[in-house]
Design an enzyme around this catalytic site. Structure first.
Site, PDB file in Angstrom:
ATOM      1  CB  CYS A   1      10.832 -70.044  28.745  1.00  0.00           C
ATOM      2  SG  CYS A   1      12.239 -70.892  29.347  1.00  0.00           S
TER       3      CYS A   1
ATOM      4  CB  CYS B   1      15.199 -68.127  27.027  1.00  0.00           C
ATOM      5  SG  CYS B   1      14.033 -69.042  26.491  1.00  0.00           S
TER       6      CYS B   1
ATOM      7  CB  CYS C   1      12.472 -74.028  26.623  1.00  0.00           C
ATOM      8  SG  CYS C   1      12.877 -72.354  25.744  1.00  0.00           S
TER       9      CYS C   1
ATOM     10  CB  CYS D   1      17.044 -71.643  27.343  1.00  0.00           C
ATOM     11  SG  CYS D   1      15.617 -71.834  28.304  1.00  0.00           S
TER      12      CYS D   1
ATOM     13  CB  CYS E   1       1.838 -82.281  33.154  1.00  0.00           C
ATOM     14  SG  CYS E   1       1.453 -82.136  34.700  1.00  0.00           S
TER      15      CYS E   1
END
Length: 134
Positions: free
Chosen positions: A51, A54, A99, A102, A122
């Site tokens: 990510c 984060c 996520c 975060c 996706c």
């Protein structure tokens, strides 16, 4: 309004300083990058996708596949790395994935992927970074 508290939180100014304008539009405002526009779409090396918001590991490259949609697609995330919510935008019902650390918007998950899970995560490539395996 999302009232869920995430382990990693930032002010709007901190998000804007950390992310590019395109990343901010996608990850904080639930946008979508233009299909086929991200270099990570063609990433085929062994490694891990993280990510951008984060640095949490999200997907292993061995679970990435070519879906033909123009966005990086994966069978399954790293366990516990992604949460989902119902997305009713644009006159349709989809499953949004974000996520778990975060809360950043990553993309959507669909039930039209290949075995073994039958899922297709996706993901907007701008929400990801890639680290090749050592």
């Amino acid at each position: 309004m999302d009232t869920h508290t995430y382990p990693v939180t930032r002010t709007d100014a901190e998000w804007r300083a950390r992310l590019t304008p395109e990343q901010y539009a996608v990850m904080r405002n639930h946008g979508t990058e233009r299909p086929g526009s991200c270099a990570l779409l063609h990433e085929k090396r062994a490694g891990t996708f993280f990510c951008v918001g984060c640095d949490q590991p999200l997907f292993e490259s061995k679970l990435k596949f070519e879906s033909g949609t123009g966005w990086p697609s994966f069978n399954d995330p790293v366990p516990g790395s992604i949460e989902t919510t119902v997305d009713r935008s644009y006159g349709m019902v989809r499953t949004e994935c974000h996520c778990a650390r975060c809360g950043s918007h990553l993309g959507h998950v669909f039930e039209d992927g290949p075995p073994p899970t039958g899922l297709r995560y996706c993901i907007n490539g701008v929400a990801l970074t890639f680290e090749p395996a050592a």
